[in-house]
Scaffold this motif. Structure first.
Motif, mmCIF file in Angstrom:
data_model
loop_
_atom_site.group_PDB
_atom_site.id
_atom_site.type_symbol
_atom_site.label_atom_id
_atom_site.label_comp_id
_atom_site.label_asym_id
_atom_site.label_seq_id
_atom_site.Cartn_x
_atom_site.Cartn_y
_atom_site.Cartn_z
ATOM 1 N N ILE A 17 0.981 -1.164 -0.011
ATOM 2 C CA ILE A 17 -0.136 0.131 -0.183
ATOM 3 C C ILE A 17 0.871 1.289 0.140
ATOM 4 N N PHE A 18 0.730 2.067 -0.895
ATOM 5 C CA PHE A 18 1.582 3.349 -1.208
ATOM 6 C C PHE A 18 0.860 4.623 -0.497
ATOM 7 N N ASP A 19 1.663 5.327 -0.052
ATOM 8 C CA ASP A 19 1.412 6.968 -0.059
ATOM 9 C C ASP A 19 1.434 7.385 -1.451
ATOM 10 N N LEU A 20 1.112 8.371 -1.634
ATOM 11 C CA LEU A 20 1.251 9.076 -2.938
ATOM 12 C C LEU A 20 2.167 10.479 -2.953
ATOM 13 N N LEU A 50 -4.816 -2.034 -7.622
ATOM 14 C CA LEU A 50 -6.261 -2.495 -7.657
ATOM 15 C C LEU A 50 -7.246 -1.791 -6.937
ATOM 16 N N ASP A 51 -6.874 -0.708 -6.203
ATOM 17 C CA ASP A 51 -8.002 -0.082 -5.194
ATOM 18 C C ASP A 51 -7.117 1.150 -4.602
ATOM 19 N N PHE A 52 -7.911 1.994 -4.129
ATOM 20 C CA PHE A 52 -7.141 3.189 -3.467
ATOM 21 C C PHE A 52 -8.348 3.750 -2.580
ATOM 22 N N GLU A 53 -7.831 4.655 -1.395
ATOM 23 C CA GLU A 53 -8.799 5.202 -0.683
ATOM 24 C C GLU A 53 -8.056 6.607 -0.116
ATOM 25 N N ASN A 54 -9.240 7.508 0.191
ATOM 26 C CA ASN A 54 -8.639 8.768 0.915
ATOM 27 C C ASN A 54 -9.460 9.499 1.735
ATOM 28 N N SER A 92 -9.388 8.802 9.000
ATOM 29 C CA SER A 92 -7.963 9.111 9.087
ATOM 30 C C SER A 92 -7.195 8.014 7.993
ATOM 31 N N LYS A 93 -5.848 8.202 8.011
ATOM 32 C CA LYS A 93 -5.093 7.398 7.082
ATOM 33 C C LYS A 93 -5.126 5.878 7.342
ATOM 34 N N GLY A 94 -4.629 5.714 8.863
ATOM 35 C CA GLY A 94 -4.676 4.477 9.367
ATOM 36 C C GLY A 94 -5.962 3.741 9.090
ATOM 37 N N GLU A 95 -7.222 4.189 9.436
ATOM 38 C CA GLU A 95 -8.497 3.846 9.190
ATOM 39 C C GLU A 95 -8.576 3.343 7.691
ATOM 40 N N ASN A 96 -8.211 4.145 6.686
ATOM 41 C CA ASN A 96 -8.254 4.016 5.398
ATOM 42 C C ASN A 96 -7.501 2.991 4.939
ATOM 43 N N ILE A 97 -6.215 2.781 5.649
ATOM 44 C CA ILE A 97 -5.337 1.608 5.377
ATOM 45 C C ILE A 97 -6.232 0.108 5.888
ATOM 46 N N ASN A 98 -6.841 0.335 6.829
ATOM 47 C CA ASN A 98 -7.612 -0.708 7.404
ATOM 48 C C ASN A 98 -8.805 -1.264 6.431
ATOM 49 N N LEU A 99 -9.257 -0.018 6.182
ATOM 50 C CA LEU A 99 -10.426 -0.186 4.937
ATOM 51 C C LEU A 99 -9.930 -0.993 3.732
ATOM 52 N N ILE A 100 -8.793 -0.529 3.132
ATOM 53 C CA ILE A 100 -8.296 -1.299 2.129
ATOM 54 C C ILE A 100 -7.944 -2.746 2.308
ATOM 55 N N ILE A 101 -7.488 -2.996 3.332
ATOM 56 C CA ILE A 101 -7.169 -4.268 3.867
ATOM 57 C C ILE A 101 -8.206 -5.273 4.028
ATOM 58 N N ASP A 111 2.586 8.842 7.959
ATOM 59 C CA ASP A 111 2.437 7.786 7.229
ATOM 60 C C ASP A 111 2.892 6.550 8.238
ATOM 61 N N LEU A 112 3.836 6.797 9.213
ATOM 62 C CA LEU A 112 4.283 6.014 10.116
ATOM 63 C C LEU A 112 3.344 5.496 11.131
ATOM 64 N N GLU A 113 2.571 6.501 11.677
ATOM 65 C CA GLU A 113 1.449 6.533 12.581
ATOM 66 C C GLU A 113 0.430 5.757 12.030
ATOM 67 N N ALA A 114 0.163 5.995 10.771
ATOM 68 C CA ALA A 114 -0.888 5.210 10.081
ATOM 69 C C ALA A 114 -0.630 3.704 9.978
ATOM 70 N N ALA A 115 0.756 3.325 9.511
ATOM 71 C CA ALA A 115 1.011 2.002 9.540
ATOM 72 C C ALA A 115 0.956 1.362 10.864
ATOM 73 N N ARG A 116 1.517 2.147 11.979
ATOM 74 C CA ARG A 116 1.636 1.492 13.110
ATOM 75 C C ARG A 116 -0.080 1.352 13.559
ATOM 76 N N PHE A 117 -0.897 2.306 13.170
ATOM 77 C CA PHE A 117 -2.305 2.137 13.559
ATOM 78 C C PHE A 117 -2.817 0.840 13.164
ATOM 79 N N ALA A 118 -2.500 0.662 11.818
ATOM 80 C CA ALA A 118 -3.048 -0.503 11.063
ATOM 81 C C ALA A 118 -2.246 -1.803 11.215
ATOM 82 N N ASN A 119 -1.191 -1.822 12.309
ATOM 83 C CA ASN A 119 -0.458 -2.894 12.728
ATOM 84 C C ASN A 119 0.219 -3.302 11.285
#
Length: 205
Positions: free
Chosen positions: A5-8, A130-134, A141-150, A167-175
Motif C-alpha cells: 500500500i503506497f502513500d502518493l 487494484l484499489d485506493f482510498e482517501n 484517518s489514514k490509518g483507518e483508510n489503510i484498514n479499509l483497504i485491507i 505515514d508511520l503513525e498510520a501504518a502503526r495504527f493498522a499494525n
C-alpha cells in the motif's frame, strides 16, 4: 507479504509545483487572502488532511470561507493535474510494472476526493493499482483508510510505503510494517525498512 500500500505525495511523485500554480491562481482572484503560497508552505503540510492544511494556510478565514477557497483550489488543481501531471520520482513506472506482477498494489493518501483519479488519468497508472482510498471519500484517518483497504481486499500480509511521520503513525495504527521513503518530504526516525529511492523497492521485494 501479499501486497504493498503506497502513500502518493512524496512517495510516488512530487506534485507541488503544479498544485502551487493551481492554488495561487485561485488565491490571486480572492480579496480575502493577501499573500500567495510557496513551495515551502506545501512541503510543510505533506501528509496532513485538507482541513488541517486549510487552517494552516488561511488562519484568518472562518470555516465557511476556508471551505469555499479550498473547494475552488481543489477543483482547479484536479484540472491542472489531469492536463499536466506531476513530477514522478525516477523509474517509478518500471518499478510499479514489475512489482504489480508479483504483488497487489494499492494507494492510501490523505488527499481530497478526485485527486488520485486525476493522478491516474494523466499518468495512466490505474493499470498497476487494484484499489485506493482517501479521507475525501471516507472522512476517515489514514490509518483507518489503510484498514479499509485491507478489509475490502482481504489482504493478509500488507506493508505501507510512505515518507512522513503521519505515514508511520498510520501504518502503526493498522499494525502493518512501515517502509520509509527517505527521499520524500518528511523526516521519520522509526521504520521497519528505509529506502533512499523508489527503485530500491525492487531490492527490498
Amino acid at each position: 507479504m501479499d501486497s504493498i500500500i503506497f502513500d502518493l505525495d512524496g512517495t510516488i511523485w512530487d506534485p507541488i509545483d503544479i498544485v502551487l500554480s493551481a492554488w495561487n491562481g485561485v488565491i490571486r482572484k480572492s480579496n480575502q487572502i493577501n499573500r500567495e503560497l510557496t513551495r515551502k508552505d506545501f512541503e510543510g503540510t505533506m501528509g496532513l488532511q485538507m482541513d488541517e492544511i486549510s487552517r494552516r494556510f488561511f488562519p484568518a478565514l472562518n470555516d465557511q470561507e476556508r471551505q469555499k477557497i479550498i473547494k475552488d483550489c481543489c477543483e482547479v488543481e484536479h484540472s491542472f493535474i489531469e492536463k499536466n501531471g506531476g513530477v514522478l520520482f525516477p523509474n517509478v513506472e518500471n518499478v510499479l510494472k514489475e512489482l504489480s506482477q508479483k504483488y497487489k498494489l494499492y494507494i492510501v493518501s490523505n488527499c481530497q476526493d478526485g485527486y488520485i483519479e486525476a493522478f491516474y488519468k494523466f499518468h495512466r497508472f490505474d493499470q498497476y493499482f487494484l484499489d485506493f482510498e482517501n479521507p475525501g471519500r471516507t472522512g476517515l484517518s489514514k490509518g483507518e483508510n489503510i484498514n479499509l483497504i485491507i478489509q475490502r481486499n482481504n489482504l493478509s500480509n500488507p506493508v505501507y510505503v510512505g515518507d512522513t511521520k503521519g505515514d508511520l503513525e498510520a501504518a502503526r495504527f493498522a499494525n502493518i510494517p512501515f517502509i520509509y521513503a527517505e527521499y520524500g518530504f518528511g523526516q521519520v526516525s522509526q521504520y521497519d525498512i528505509k529506502i533512499e529511492s523508489f527503485e530500491e523497492l525492487l531490492r527490498v521485494f
